[in-house]
Design a protein around this motif. Sequence first.
Motif, PDB file in Angstrom:
ATOM      1  N   VAL A   1     -17.136  25.911 -22.793  1.00  0.00           N
ATOM      2  CA  VAL A   1     -18.005  24.677 -22.897  1.00  0.00           C
ATOM      3  C   VAL A   1     -17.127  24.098 -21.305  1.00  0.00           C
ATOM      4  CG1 VAL A   1     -18.366  21.831 -23.281  1.00  0.00           C
ATOM      5  CG2 VAL A   1     -18.815  24.303 -24.564  1.00  0.00           C
ATOM      6  N   GLY A   2     -15.486  23.852 -21.874  1.00  0.00           N
ATOM      7  CA  GLY A   2     -15.132  23.539 -20.376  1.00  0.00           C
ATOM      8  C   GLY A   2     -15.675  23.558 -19.418  1.00  0.00           C
ATOM      9  N   THR A   3     -14.996  25.251 -18.829  1.00  0.00           N
ATOM     10  CA  THR A   3     -16.089  25.979 -16.398  1.00  0.00           C
ATOM     11  C   THR A   3     -17.184  25.874 -17.180  1.00  0.00           C
ATOM     12  OG1 THR A   3     -14.059  27.689 -18.051  1.00  0.00           O
ATOM     13  CG2 THR A   3     -15.417  27.746 -16.072  1.00  0.00           C
ATOM     14  N   ALA A   4     -17.903  25.192 -17.673  1.00  0.00           N
ATOM     15  CA  ALA A   4     -19.558  25.396 -17.610  1.00  0.00           C
ATOM     16  C   ALA A   4     -19.709  23.809 -17.555  1.00  0.00           C
ATOM     17  CB  ALA A   4     -20.056  25.624 -18.903  1.00  0.00           C
ATOM     18  N   ALA A   5     -19.085  23.184 -18.318  1.00  0.00           N
ATOM     19  CA  ALA A   5     -19.712  22.122 -18.009  1.00  0.00           C
ATOM     20  C   ALA A   5     -19.416  20.944 -16.663  1.00  0.00           C
ATOM     21  CB  ALA A   5     -19.177  20.495 -19.708  1.00  0.00           C
ATOM     22  N   GLY A   6     -17.534  21.955 -16.747  1.00  0.00           N
ATOM     23  CA  GLY A   6     -17.813  21.423 -15.523  1.00  0.00           C
ATOM     24  C   GLY A   6     -18.072  22.034 -13.655  1.00  0.00           C
ATOM     25  N   THR A   7     -18.957  23.177 -14.035  1.00  0.00           N
ATOM     26  CA  THR A   7     -19.207  23.818 -12.695  1.00  0.00           C
ATOM     27  C   THR A   7     -20.979  22.902 -12.729  1.00  0.00           C
ATOM     28  OG1 THR A   7     -18.492  26.177 -13.522  1.00  0.00           O
ATOM     29  CG2 THR A   7     -20.443  26.186 -11.682  1.00  0.00           C
ATOM     30  N   ILE A   8     -21.445  22.927 -13.996  1.00  0.00           N
ATOM     31  CA  ILE A   8     -22.962  22.585 -13.656  1.00  0.00           C
ATOM     32  C   ILE A   8     -22.262  20.483 -13.141  1.00  0.00           C
ATOM     33  CG2 ILE A   8     -24.710  21.027 -15.140  1.00  0.00           C
ATOM     34  CD1 ILE A   8     -23.965  23.591 -16.885  1.00  0.00           C
ATOM     35  N   ARG A   9     -21.445  20.217 -13.502  1.00  0.00           N
ATOM     36  CA  ARG A   9     -21.309  18.611 -13.421  1.00  0.00           C
ATOM     37  C   ARG A   9     -21.440  18.712 -11.953  1.00  0.00           C
ATOM     38  NH1 ARG A   9     -16.442  17.600 -16.444  1.00  0.00           N
ATOM     39  NH2 ARG A   9     -15.330  18.824 -14.220  1.00  0.00           N
ATOM     40  N   GLU A  10     -20.089  19.294 -11.363  1.00  0.00           N
ATOM     41  CA  GLU A  10     -19.969  19.406  -9.533  1.00  0.00           C
ATOM     42  C   GLU A  10     -21.934  19.756  -8.831  1.00  0.00           C
ATOM     43  OE1 GLU A  10     -17.011  22.860  -8.984  1.00  0.00           O
ATOM     44  OE2 GLU A  10     -15.852  21.220  -9.917  1.00  0.00           O
ATOM     45  N   ALA A  11     -22.188  20.534  -9.659  1.00  0.00           N
ATOM     46  CA  ALA A  11     -23.563  21.115  -9.122  1.00  0.00           C
ATOM     47  C   ALA A  11     -24.687  19.580  -9.366  1.00  0.00           C
ATOM     48  CB  ALA A  11     -24.286  22.328  -8.987  1.00  0.00           C
ATOM     49  N   ILE A  12     -24.024  19.376 -10.213  1.00  0.00           N
ATOM     50  CA  ILE A  12     -25.247  17.728 -10.626  1.00  0.00           C
ATOM     51  C   ILE A  12     -24.618  16.849  -9.304  1.00  0.00           C
ATOM     52  CG2 ILE A  12     -25.786  15.451 -11.704  1.00  0.00           C
ATOM     53  CD1 ILE A  12     -25.501  18.237 -14.506  1.00  0.00           C
ATOM     54  N   ASP A  13     -23.629  16.664  -9.566  1.00  0.00           N
ATOM     55  CA  ASP A  13     -22.934  15.238  -8.386  1.00  0.00           C
ATOM     56  C   ASP A  13     -23.802  15.555  -6.814  1.00  0.00           C
ATOM     57  OD1 ASP A  13     -21.608  13.822 -10.185  1.00  0.00           O
ATOM     58  OD2 ASP A  13     -19.501  15.706 -10.596  1.00  0.00           O
ATOM     59  N   GLY A  14     -23.579  17.171  -6.874  1.00  0.00           N
ATOM     60  CA  GLY A  14     -23.663  17.687  -5.206  1.00  0.00           C
ATOM     61  C   GLY A  14     -24.769  17.465  -4.930  1.00  0.00           C
ATOM     62  N   ILE A  15     -26.522  17.573  -5.931  1.00  0.00           N
ATOM     63  CA  ILE A  15     -27.792  16.912  -5.802  1.00  0.00           C
ATOM     64  C   ILE A  15     -27.762  15.501  -5.652  1.00  0.00           C
ATOM     65  CG2 ILE A  15     -30.036  17.284  -6.861  1.00  0.00           C
ATOM     66  CD1 ILE A  15     -28.910  19.631  -8.344  1.00  0.00           C
ATOM     67  N   GLY A  16     -26.664  14.824  -6.281  1.00  0.00           N
ATOM     68  CA  GLY A  16     -27.134  13.452  -6.586  1.00  0.00           C
ATOM     69  C   GLY A  16     -26.669  12.951  -5.274  1.00  0.00           C
ATOM     70  N   SER A  17     -26.040  13.179  -4.859  1.00  0.00           N
ATOM     71  CA  SER A  17     -24.815  13.052  -3.326  1.00  0.00           C
ATOM     72  C   SER A  17     -25.657  12.780  -2.054  1.00  0.00           C
ATOM     73  CB  SER A  17     -23.776  14.051  -2.897  1.00  0.00           C
ATOM     74  OG  SER A  17     -24.238  14.924  -2.350  1.00  0.00           O
ATOM     75  N   ASN A  18     -27.260  14.029  -2.262  1.00  0.00           N
ATOM     76  CA  ASN A  18     -28.178  14.216  -1.417  1.00  0.00           C
ATOM     77  C   ASN A  18     -29.531  12.999  -1.495  1.00  0.00           C
ATOM     78  OD1 ASN A  18     -27.917  16.304  -0.155  1.00  0.00           O
ATOM     79  ND2 ASN A  18     -27.948  18.088  -1.769  1.00  0.00           N
ATOM     80  N   PHE A  19     -29.175  11.890  -2.327  1.00  0.00           N
ATOM     81  CA  PHE A  19     -29.808  11.649  -2.958  1.00  0.00           C
ATOM     82  C   PHE A  19     -29.906   9.793  -2.539  1.00  0.00           C
ATOM     83  CE2 PHE A  19     -31.706  13.839  -6.335  1.00  0.00           C
ATOM     84  CZ  PHE A  19     -32.605  14.531  -5.837  1.00  0.00           C
ATOM     85  N   ASP A  20     -27.915   9.519  -1.962  1.00  0.00           N
ATOM     86  CA  ASP A  20     -28.369   8.590  -1.119  1.00  0.00           C
ATOM     87  C   ASP A  20     -28.430   8.185  -0.282  1.00  0.00           C
ATOM     88  OD1 ASP A  20     -26.055   8.580  -3.813  1.00  0.00           O
ATOM     89  OD2 ASP A  20     -24.277   9.379  -2.589  1.00  0.00           O
TER      90      ASP A  20
END
Length: 176
Positions: free
Chosen positions: A157-176
């Motif tokens: 969970v820690g590794t998966a959540a961290g990787t997914i969180r980073e991907a989501i943050d990356g996608i979200g930054s494209n909407f700024d």
Amino acid sequence: FAQKTAQPLDAVDDAYVRIASGTKNLNLSQQQQLDITQTLIEAYKLNGVGAQEASGQIAALAKSLSEGTVTGKGFVSAIENTPQLADAIAQSLGVTRAEMLELAKAGKLSADEITTAILSAKDAIDKASAAMPDSVKEAITRLNNSFESFVGQSAKVGTAAGTIREAIDGIGSNFD
């Protein structure tokens, strides 16, 4: 059935717990309790009411069912936003919707009659719900449910959540 109904996992879980608790004295199988819960959630969905919004109404119905006799206030509260379900229950009882409400107000409907009627409405409610087009919100809810299941089942969970969180943050930054 959270995915099928496009409702949040926690809201479906809460609805099931309430129905299971409210019907524990009725000798229903777990599948019947699940079917009642799904039918209620789909009936609310048909009228634009999600499982979270219907929580109070489901709780009122569960409380009424637990008392053995379905009373007017709890029953009316539970079905006021679900005309298809109200009509199906009335039909199963062999009365009009108005007569059904009068019977409920007089305390003359048993929990067994109501659960049997809800179960008999399952196929019709399922069919009507399946015919509804999905909204973007429902697609996102299904994605969230899948994500919660994935993270909950992941041994890393820690590794998966961290990787997914980073991907989501990356996608979200494209909407700024």
